[in-house]
Design an enzyme around this catalytic site. Structure first.
Site, PDB file in Angstrom:
ATOM      1  N   GLY A   1       0.873  -1.168   0.000  1.00  0.00           N
ATOM      2  CA  GLY A   1       0.000   0.000   0.000  1.00  0.00           C
ATOM      3  C   GLY A   1       0.902   1.207   0.000  1.00  0.00           C
ATOM      4  N   GLU A   2       0.585   2.162   0.818  1.00  0.00           N
ATOM      5  CA  GLU A   2       1.433   3.344   0.934  1.00  0.00           C
ATOM      6  C   GLU A   2       2.025   3.313   2.339  1.00  0.00           C
ATOM      7  OE1 GLU A   2       2.368   5.356  -1.480  1.00  0.00           O
ATOM      8  OE2 GLU A   2       3.631   6.210   0.072  1.00  0.00           O
ATOM      9  N   SER A   3       3.338   3.082   2.415  1.00  0.00           N
ATOM     10  CA  SER A   3       3.939   2.836   3.735  1.00  0.00           C
ATOM     11  C   SER A   3       3.798   4.039   4.668  1.00  0.00           C
ATOM     12  CB  SER A   3       5.400   2.424   3.596  1.00  0.00           C
ATOM     13  OG  SER A   3       6.135   3.433   2.953  1.00  0.00           O
TER      14      SER A   3
ATOM     15  N   CYS B   1       5.910  -5.633   0.331  1.00  0.00           N
ATOM     16  CA  CYS B   1       6.057  -4.311  -0.290  1.00  0.00           C
ATOM     17  C   CYS B   1       6.100  -3.198   0.772  1.00  0.00           C
ATOM     18  CB  CYS B   1       4.961  -4.113  -1.328  1.00  0.00           C
ATOM     19  SG  CYS B   1       5.436  -2.952  -2.598  1.00  0.00           S
TER      20      CYS B   1
ATOM     21  N   ARG C   1      13.006   2.918  -0.773  1.00  0.00           N
ATOM     22  CA  ARG C   1      11.663   2.950  -1.352  1.00  0.00           C
ATOM     23  C   ARG C   1      11.761   3.120  -2.860  1.00  0.00           C
ATOM     24  NH1 ARG C   1       7.968   7.169   1.582  1.00  0.00           N
ATOM     25  NH2 ARG C   1       6.438   6.226   0.208  1.00  0.00           N
TER      26      ARG C   1
ATOM     27  N   ILE D   1       5.239  -3.667  -7.697  1.00  0.00           N
ATOM     28  CA  ILE D   1       4.473  -2.435  -7.960  1.00  0.00           C
ATOM     29  C   ILE D   1       5.096  -1.298  -7.137  1.00  0.00           C
ATOM     30  CG2 ILE D   1       2.214  -1.319  -7.875  1.00  0.00           C
ATOM     31  CD1 ILE D   1       0.993  -4.194  -7.811  1.00  0.00           C
TER      32      ILE D   1
ATOM     33  N   HIS E   1       4.481  -8.846  -4.518  1.00  0.00           N
ATOM     34  CA  HIS E   1       3.131  -9.101  -3.998  1.00  0.00           C
ATOM     35  C   HIS E   1       2.679 -10.537  -4.267  1.00  0.00           C
ATOM     36  CE1 HIS E   1       1.749  -4.887  -3.232  1.00  0.00           C
ATOM     37  NE2 HIS E   1       2.750  -4.620  -4.046  1.00  0.00           N
TER      38      HIS E   1
ATOM     39  N   GLU F   1       0.329 -12.080  -2.969  1.00  0.00           N
ATOM     40  CA  GLU F   1      -1.144 -12.163  -2.863  1.00  0.00           C
ATOM     41  C   GLU F   1      -1.833 -11.810  -4.181  1.00  0.00           C
ATOM     42  OE1 GLU F   1       0.682  -9.729  -1.944  1.00  0.00           O
ATOM     43  OE2 GLU F   1      -0.357  -7.816  -2.207  1.00  0.00           O
TER      44      GLU F   1
HETATM   45  N1  GLN Z   1       5.983   2.633  -2.993  1.00  0.00           N
HETATM   46  C1  GLN Z   1       5.199   2.292  -1.826  1.00  0.00           C
HETATM   47  C2  GLN Z   1       5.816   2.896  -0.561  1.00  0.00           C
HETATM   48  O1  GLN Z   1       6.927   3.338  -0.598  1.00  0.00           O
HETATM   49  C3  GLN Z   1       5.080   0.792  -1.665  1.00  0.00           C
HETATM   50  C4  GLN Z   1       4.352   0.233  -2.864  1.00  0.00           C
HETATM   51  C5  GLN Z   1       3.560  -1.006  -2.583  1.00  0.00           C
HETATM   52  O2  GLN Z   1       3.350  -1.407  -1.440  1.00  0.00           O
HETATM   53  N2  GLN Z   1       3.043  -1.611  -3.639  1.00  0.00           N
HETATM   54  O3  GLN Z   1       5.171   2.949   0.443  1.00  0.00           O
END
Ligand code: GLN
Length: 182
Positions: free
Chosen positions: A39-41, A71, A102, A129, A165, A167
């Site tokens: 997701g978005e860390s 991720c 990242r 991703i 990922h 999943e």
């Molecule tokens: N680029 C995202 C981050 O730095 C991670 C991307 C992902 O979890 N698919 O949080």
């Protein structure tokens, strides 16, 4: 909290276990292992703090509770971040002996899929991703997969992390591997 939660829940269910969506401290008491999704860390770490879960998850990880980060989850598990982590001030759980970066694969390759050997799992379909990567492992951390100059999967006792990922594929071997740790 945020990100690819339902996709992980789907795989866990498919493997015959009961997934629980963790939103608060009570949920943490109901589980035997934790998956921190992609997701978005920065958002995930904010929500972990807002819901007052940071200390408890960190303590659980330190005392042998199984945690799998994919991720963004791999970023949160790390002990050391990069300039971007510093810039955003995001709080890492600091559990794995890893240094991460990242968005390691740049803008031109925001997402791609490639088969890699992950430990003993041959030709695993790895979906990346906007993926982070591990730039350094130290201490007790064991690399499990490499791509280009980076480590993209690693484990450390109860902890497992992948840049990709699992999943999002039909291949359940990485989840099975994690469940065997429990
Ligand atoms: N680029 C995202 C981050 O730095 C991670 C991307 C992902 O979890 N698919 O949080």
């Amino acid at each position: 909290m945020q990100g690819a939660v339902s996709e992980h829940m789907h795989v866990v269910e498919k493997l015959g276990h009961s997934p629980v969506w963790v939103r608060n401290k009570g949920d943490l008491e109901a589980i035997r292992a934790l998956i921190i999704p992609g997701g978005e860390s920065t958002t995930i770490s904010k929500l972990v703090e807002l819901n007052d879960l940071y200390g408890q998850i960190r303590r659980m990880g330190q005392s042998g509770f199984p945690i799998f980060g994919t991720c963004a989850g791999l970023i949160l598990l790390a002990k050391k971040g990069d300039g971007e982590v510093k810039r955003t001030g995001q709080k890492l759980l600091g559990l794995m002996d890893t240094q991460i970066t990242r968005n390691a694969f740049g803008r031109q390759r925001e997402s791609f899929e490639i088969e890699l050997d992950v430990g003993k799992m041959k030709n695993f379909p790895c979906v990346f991703i906007r993926a982070p990567a591990i730039t350094k492992t130290f201490g007790k951390c064991k690399p499990l997969a490499k791509f280009e100059k980076f480590v993209v999967a690693a484990e450390q006792g109860n902890l497992l992390a992948t840049s990709f990922h699992p999943e999002l594929t039909e291949d359940t071997r990485v989840h099975e591997y994690f469940i065997e740790k429990i």
